[in-house]
Write an enzyme that holds these catalytic residues in place. Structure first.
Site, mmCIF file in Angstrom:
data_model
loop_
_atom_site.group_PDB
_atom_site.id
_atom_site.type_symbol
_atom_site.label_atom_id
_atom_site.label_comp_id
_atom_site.label_asym_id
_atom_site.label_seq_id
_atom_site.Cartn_x
_atom_site.Cartn_y
_atom_site.Cartn_z
ATOM 1 N N ARG A 25 0.815 -1.221 0.000
ATOM 2 C CA ARG A 25 0.000 0.000 0.000
ATOM 3 C C ARG A 25 0.845 1.266 0.000
ATOM 4 N NH1 ARG A 25 -5.535 -0.077 2.033
ATOM 5 N NH2 ARG A 25 -6.412 -1.974 1.180
ATOM 6 N N ARG A 29 -3.132 7.024 1.145
ATOM 7 C CA ARG A 29 -3.566 8.280 1.760
ATOM 8 C C ARG A 29 -2.561 8.922 2.698
ATOM 9 N NH1 ARG A 29 -8.971 5.479 3.537
ATOM 10 N NH2 ARG A 29 -7.408 3.827 3.466
ATOM 11 N N ASP A 75 -7.089 -2.424 -7.159
ATOM 12 C CA ASP A 75 -7.626 -3.023 -5.944
ATOM 13 C C ASP A 75 -7.966 -4.479 -6.230
ATOM 14 O OD1 ASP A 75 -8.593 -2.070 -3.106
ATOM 15 O OD2 ASP A 75 -10.022 -3.570 -3.808
ATOM 16 N N TYR A 150 -15.462 -10.654 0.673
ATOM 17 C CA TYR A 150 -16.153 -9.388 0.385
ATOM 18 C C TYR A 150 -17.380 -9.620 -0.491
ATOM 19 C CZ TYR A 150 -12.104 -7.088 2.416
ATOM 20 O OH TYR A 150 -11.134 -6.686 3.291
HETATM 21 O O1 CP3 Z 1 -0.208 -1.510 -2.403
HETATM 22 C C1 CP3 Z 1 -0.445 -0.595 -3.211
HETATM 23 O O2 CP3 Z 1 0.018 0.553 -3.105
HETATM 24 C C2 CP3 Z 1 -1.307 -0.929 -4.422
HETATM 25 C C3 CP3 Z 1 -2.687 -0.718 -4.296
HETATM 26 C C4 CP3 Z 1 -3.587 -1.607 -3.455
HETATM 27 C C5 CP3 Z 1 -4.797 -1.090 -2.923
HETATM 28 N N1 CP3 Z 1 -5.498 -2.125 -2.371
HETATM 29 C C6 CP3 Z 1 -5.219 0.323 -2.997
HETATM 30 C C7 CP3 Z 1 -6.267 0.807 -2.077
HETATM 31 C C8 CP3 Z 1 -3.540 -2.964 -3.138
HETATM 32 C C9 CP3 Z 1 -2.434 -3.974 -3.408
HETATM 33 C C10 CP3 Z 1 -4.755 -3.283 -2.464
HETATM 34 C C11 CP3 Z 1 -5.103 -4.640 -2.009
HETATM 35 C C12 CP3 Z 1 -6.326 -4.847 -1.226
HETATM 36 N N2 CP3 Z 1 -7.531 -4.221 -1.351
HETATM 37 C C13 CP3 Z 1 -6.469 -5.851 -0.238
HETATM 38 C C14 CP3 Z 1 -5.404 -6.846 0.149
HETATM 39 C C15 CP3 Z 1 -4.358 -6.262 1.004
HETATM 40 C C16 CP3 Z 1 -4.826 -5.763 2.337
HETATM 41 O O3 CP3 Z 1 -4.693 -4.555 2.573
HETATM 42 O O4 CP3 Z 1 -5.315 -6.575 3.151
HETATM 43 C C17 CP3 Z 1 -7.772 -5.771 0.265
HETATM 44 C C18 CP3 Z 1 -8.372 -6.635 1.354
HETATM 45 C C19 CP3 Z 1 -8.446 -4.746 -0.460
HETATM 46 C C20 CP3 Z 1 -9.867 -4.323 -0.330
HETATM 47 C C21 CP3 Z 1 -9.968 -2.919 0.115
HETATM 48 N N3 CP3 Z 1 -9.641 -1.826 -0.651
HETATM 49 C C22 CP3 Z 1 -10.404 -2.448 1.375
HETATM 50 C C23 CP3 Z 1 -10.855 -3.311 2.519
HETATM 51 C C24 CP3 Z 1 -10.342 -1.055 1.320
HETATM 52 C C25 CP3 Z 1 -10.819 -0.100 2.374
HETATM 53 C C26 CP3 Z 1 -9.858 0.040 3.483
HETATM 54 C C27 CP3 Z 1 -9.084 1.324 3.348
HETATM 55 O O5 CP3 Z 1 -7.864 1.277 3.512
HETATM 56 O O6 CP3 Z 1 -9.734 2.342 3.065
HETATM 57 C C28 CP3 Z 1 -9.813 -0.674 0.064
HETATM 58 C C29 CP3 Z 1 -9.566 0.689 -0.412
HETATM 59 C C30 CP3 Z 1 -8.185 0.996 -0.936
HETATM 60 N N4 CP3 Z 1 -7.441 0.180 -1.749
HETATM 61 C C31 CP3 Z 1 -7.474 2.220 -0.734
HETATM 62 C C32 CP3 Z 1 -6.270 2.101 -1.452
HETATM 63 C C33 CP3 Z 1 -5.193 3.141 -1.602
HETATM 64 C C34 CP3 Z 1 -7.978 3.425 0.059
HETATM 65 C C35 CP3 Z 1 -9.131 4.048 -0.631
HETATM 66 C C36 CP3 Z 1 -9.001 5.522 -0.917
HETATM 67 O O7 CP3 Z 1 -7.940 6.019 -1.363
HETATM 68 O O8 CP3 Z 1 -10.012 6.202 -0.729
#
Ligand code: CP3
Length: 343
Positions: A25, A29, A75, A150
């Site tokens: 990640r 943010r 994502d 999910y």
């Molecule tokens: O790692 C990176 O920089 C690449 C991008 C990436 C994102 N999500 C961007 C993201 C990767 C590799 C993921 C994987 C992901 N997404 C997982 C597996 C890894 C982990 O963290 O457990 C999961 C379970 C998800 C599903 C997901 N996406 C959730 C549960 C959420 C909400 C939680 C949160 O942090 O807000 C997201 C949103 C998300 N995915 C954001 C980002 C940068 C934040 C959203 C935003 O910018 O508004």
């Protein structure tokens, strides 16, 4: 040219010290420039499907910190979305989907899967052109179990009770769902590699909630199917498995899935990590909260990992994603400490 990519070299079994580093990640943010681009994009999904902006946010942490690897910005839930399931991200709540029923499993629409994901492939192609030659490019997907949690609950939960119940009540539907996600995910990873990804990571963020039999059926078997399919087309490309919370099951997981690299969460004891490293490269595993806290909590966490794992193939990383409240200066402090390490 690939010879300069340190993360890729370590994924292939070489030892480098100081170890190369990237963070799960790393585009997100905690970076003001990410928040700015995110605002311009509109919704989070708009950002994922806009190659120009997705390339921009992927490059932001590379410009700022010169990490040794970039991870495609997307994502894990674009996979079910591309199969026709609805998806939106709500501020403060995370992903929201309509819960899938057993009857819906046979109706997943794979017809337009790759067309829907073509902006992601475009992002990978552009990234490979724009990244420095020495930066490894990592593609990814969610593991079928984590994606399924999910799809079944329709939102994030802390214990994945809805998905566990779904599996116990309707094992056939669960099997069908996981198989479909696995087949599509393998094709998705193959196309990412075709487009320029050097390695791919399979995120199984929720594998830690499963009992023994369910772990084998829901985590190991579908990931093994993905690895088999990817390796049949791209045998030399490293596949990183990240079964978060896998505990005592990491050995078995690597052997049975065929992943070439193990991503370790922060609860894995360093003595166990060291033993695992004898069987192949490892990635991890600093507690993301040490990075938030900074100071001596951060320094001692970094030092312990370097001391325990520095003599074998290690890619330094967190044990899970970086969180939004992480101070940028703590990331700088960590990088200095890892890059300045000597032995
Ligand atoms: O790692 C990176 O920089 C690449 C991008 C990436 C994102 N999500 C961007 C993201 C990767 C590799 C993921 C994987 C992901 N997404 C997982 C597996 C890894 C982990 O963290 O457990 C999961 C379970 C998800 C599903 C997901 N996406 C959730 C549960 C959420 C909400 C939680 C949160 O942090 O807000 C997201 C949103 C998300 N995915 C954001 C980002 C940068 C934040 C959203 C935003 O910018 O508004």
């Amino acid at each position: 040219m690939n010879d300069e990519r340190k993360v890729l070299q370590v994924f292939k079994g070489e030892t480098r010290f100081p170890p190369p580093i990237w963070l799960m990640r790393q585009a997100g943010r905690y970076l003001p420039e990410y928040r700015e681009t995110r605002k311009r994009a509109g919704s989070f999904l708009d950002l994922c499907y806009n190659p120009e902006l997705a390339v921009e946010v992927t490059l932001q942490p590379i410009r700022r910190f010169a990490f040794d690897a970039a991870i495609l910005f997307s994502d894990i839930l674009v996979v079910p979305h591309a199969m026709g399931r609805d998806l939106r991200f709500e501020e403060g709540r995370g992903p929201i989907m309509s819960p899938i029923s057993p009857a819906d499993v046979g109706r997943l629409d794979r017809e337009r899967f790759h067309v829907n994901l073509s902006p992601v492939y475009e992002t990978v192609r552009e990234l490979r052109q724009k990244l420095p030659a020495e930066t490894t490019l990592i593609g990814f997907c969610g593991a079928p179990w984590t994606v399924a949690t999910y799809m079944i609950a329709g939102h994030g939960t802390t214990d994945q009770a809805p998905a566990r119940l779904f599996g116990y009540r309707d094992p056939e539907a669960m099997k069908g769902l996981l198989e479909t996600i696995a087949e599509c995910s393998a094709e998705y990873l193959i196309r990412q590699i075709d487009s320029g990804a050097d390695a791919v990571q399979i995120f199984d963020s929720w594998s830690g909630v499963l009992d023994e039999a369910s772990f084998d059926a829901y985590c190991v078997a579908p990931v093994a199917a993905i690895v088999r399919k990817v390796k049949s087309v791209h045998p030399g490309v490293p596949v990183i498995g990240f079964p978060k919370g896998g505990g005592s099951r990491f050995d078995d997981y690597r052997e049975k899935t065929g992943v070439s690299v193990l991503g370790l969460d922060w609860t894995v004891p360093l003595s166990q990590a060291r033993r695992l490293q004898e069987g192949g490269p490892v990635q991890g595993n600093l507690d993301p909260m040490r990075l938030v806290a900074g100071g001596s909590a951060l320094d001692s966490g970094v030092d312990s990992i370097l001391e325990a794992l520095g003599e074998g193939p290690l890619v330094f990383n967190l044990g899970h994603g970086i969180t939004p409240e992480t101070p940028v200066e703590n990331v700088e402090r960590m990088l200095k400490r890892v890059r300045g390490a000597w032995r």
